[in-house]
Design a protein around this motif. Structure first.
Motif, PDB file in Angstrom:
ATOM      1  N   ILE A   5      44.084  29.585  23.173  1.00 21.54           N
ATOM      2  CA  ILE A   5      43.583  30.683  23.998  1.00 21.54           C
ATOM      3  C   ILE A   5      43.523  30.246  25.456  1.00 21.54           C
ATOM      4  CG2 ILE A   5      41.594  32.165  24.477  1.00 21.54           C
ATOM      5  CD1 ILE A   5      40.917  31.958  21.472  1.00 21.54           C
ATOM      6  N   ARG A   6      44.187  31.034  26.298  1.00 24.24           N
ATOM      7  CA  ARG A   6      44.094  30.883  27.750  1.00 24.24           C
ATOM      8  C   ARG A   6      43.372  32.131  28.251  1.00 24.24           C
ATOM      9  NH1 ARG A   6      46.704  26.997  30.179  1.00 24.24           N
ATOM     10  NH2 ARG A   6      46.907  28.215  32.106  1.00 24.24           N
ATOM     11  N   LEU A   7      42.189  31.944  28.763  1.00 26.22           N
ATOM     12  CA  LEU A   7      41.194  33.015  28.868  1.00 26.22           C
ATOM     13  C   LEU A   7      40.785  33.288  30.303  1.00 26.22           C
ATOM     14  CD1 LEU A   7      38.973  34.817  27.498  1.00 26.22           C
ATOM     15  CD2 LEU A   7      37.612  32.720  27.244  1.00 26.22           C
ATOM     16  N   ILE A   8      40.721  34.568  30.651  1.00 25.00           N
ATOM     17  CA  ILE A   8      40.122  35.018  31.907  1.00 25.00           C
ATOM     18  C   ILE A   8      38.779  35.663  31.589  1.00 25.00           C
ATOM     19  CG2 ILE A   8      40.302  36.639  33.833  1.00 25.00           C
ATOM     20  CD1 ILE A   8      43.321  36.301  33.735  1.00 25.00           C
ATOM     21  N   ILE A   9      37.742  35.286  32.320  1.00 28.34           N
ATOM     22  CA  ILE A   9      36.420  35.893  32.150  1.00 28.34           C
ATOM     23  C   ILE A   9      35.935  36.400  33.506  1.00 28.34           C
ATOM     24  CG2 ILE A   9      34.066  35.639  31.287  1.00 28.34           C
ATOM     25  CD1 ILE A   9      34.910  33.204  29.731  1.00 28.34           C
ATOM     26  N   THR A  10      35.475  37.635  33.536  1.00 32.91           N
ATOM     27  CA  THR A  10      34.818  38.172  34.729  1.00 32.91           C
ATOM     28  C   THR A  10      33.325  38.302  34.450  1.00 32.91           C
ATOM     29  OG1 THR A  10      35.034  40.495  34.081  1.00 32.91           O
ATOM     30  CG2 THR A  10      36.878  39.524  35.289  1.00 32.91           C
ATOM     31  N   LEU A  34      39.848  30.795  33.183  1.00 36.22           N
ATOM     32  CA  LEU A  34      39.808  31.191  34.590  1.00 36.22           C
ATOM     33  C   LEU A  34      38.656  32.164  34.764  1.00 36.22           C
ATOM     34  CD1 LEU A  34      41.050  31.348  37.464  1.00 36.22           C
ATOM     35  CD2 LEU A  34      42.411  33.289  36.627  1.00 36.22           C
ATOM     36  N   ILE A  35      37.713  31.838  35.629  1.00 43.46           N
ATOM     37  CA  ILE A  35      36.624  32.761  35.921  1.00 43.46           C
ATOM     38  C   ILE A  35      36.810  33.301  37.334  1.00 43.46           C
ATOM     39  CG2 ILE A  35      35.018  31.759  34.270  1.00 43.46           C
ATOM     40  CD1 ILE A  35      33.660  30.261  36.503  1.00 43.46           C
ATOM     41  N   ILE A  36      36.582  34.605  37.474  1.00 38.94           N
ATOM     42  CA  ILE A  36      36.768  35.278  38.763  1.00 38.94           C
ATOM     43  C   ILE A  36      35.422  35.887  39.159  1.00 38.94           C
ATOM     44  CG2 ILE A  36      38.148  36.926  40.067  1.00 38.94           C
ATOM     45  CD1 ILE A  36      40.106  36.931  37.671  1.00 38.94           C
ATOM     46  N   ASN A  37      34.904  35.469  40.290  1.00 36.42           N
ATOM     47  CA  ASN A  37      33.593  35.916  40.752  1.00 36.42           C
ATOM     48  C   ASN A  37      33.604  36.209  42.239  1.00 36.42           C
ATOM     49  OD1 ASN A  37      32.081  35.523  38.239  1.00 36.42           O
ATOM     50  ND2 ASN A  37      32.372  33.335  38.592  1.00 36.42           N
ATOM     51  N   ARG A  38      32.628  36.993  42.651  1.00 37.96           N
ATOM     52  CA  ARG A  38      32.445  37.234  44.086  1.00 37.96           C
ATOM     53  C   ARG A  38      31.708  36.075  44.750  1.00 37.96           C
ATOM     54  NH1 ARG A  38      31.088  42.471  41.975  1.00 37.96           N
ATOM     55  NH2 ARG A  38      32.666  44.039  42.512  1.00 37.96           N
TER      56      ARG A  38
END
Length: 224
Positions: A5-10, A34-38
């Motif tokens: 699993i290659r995972l993106i989490i917001t 990969l986590i994407i945050n402000r």
């Protein structure tokens, strides 16, 4: 899923996102996150890469970093309290759909798991504004060209002890959990169960696309 699993989490700066990230880090099937945050999450781990991105309505300048992932856990969300329907629609429906449309274009083999909520209205009608907006969001996500889309509808979530993004009011209401679970188990799940259920559908298919509290508890038991 045969591959790692290659995972993106917001949304990992919120309680649900932080809990899901914790469960994902500890899962041996997850190769990269990969986590994407402000704003910075404060999480450091060998599996985790973080992108700070202020405008979720325009992902164009980070698109190259979003390629090559096969799962997304979309945990970004806000309360509707004090918001007009127009405002809530923008930050719930419009934002979610833009991110999802971008990811589905870049990663068509991706599974997309959306944190919705108990009481969401799939008919997009009814008196509850937030339930209508969430229902439309779920419905339109299902039409995107992902390999699978799942909408998770937890009710009361018992947080994981020791994590830092737990709302302060949980210290006053956590005592409700064992009583609520005994009386109405479908409305009460543990954060560990929600994370485990999401990890399960990332690895396997599941017959229902809308996953309520009872399903979360049942699926989590399979992941153990």
């Amino acid at each position: 899923m045969n591959t790692k699993i290659r995972l993106i989490i917001t949304g990992t700066t919120g309680m649900v996102g932080e809990g899901v990230l914790h469960e994902s880090i500890n899962n041996s099937d997850v190769e990269a996150i990969l986590i994407i945050n402000r704003k910075k999450s404060g999480v450091t781990h060998s599996k985790v890469t973080e992108i700070i991105h202020s405008n979720f309505y325009d992902m164009s300048n980070i698109e190259n970093s979003l390629k090559g992932y096969n799962t997304c856990f979309f945990c970004l969300g806000v309360s509707s309290i004090g918001m007009s329907e127009k405002e809530y629609t923008k930050v719930t429906y419009t934002l979610t759909m833009h991110v999802a449309q971008t990811l589905s274009r870049l990663n068509q083999e991706m599974k997309f798991c959306y944190i919705s909520g108990a009481g969401t209205n799939s008919t997009e009608k009814g008196r509850s504004m937030w339930a209508r907006v969430k229902g439309k969001t779920e419905n339109d996500l299902m039409m995107l060209p992902f390999s699978d889309v799942y909408a998770f509808r937890p009710g009361f979530i018992k947080p994981i002890k020791g994590l830092t993004k737990v709302h302060n009011f949980y210290k006053y209401i956590n005592w409700i959990f064992p009583f609520g679970r005994a009386i109405y188990p479908a409305g009460f799940c543990r954060m560990t169960e929600l994370g485990a259920a999401m990890m399960y559908v990332a690895n396997h298919s599941y017959g229902k696309k809308v996953i309520d509290g009872k399903d979360i508890i049942s699926i989590a038991a399979r992941q153990v």
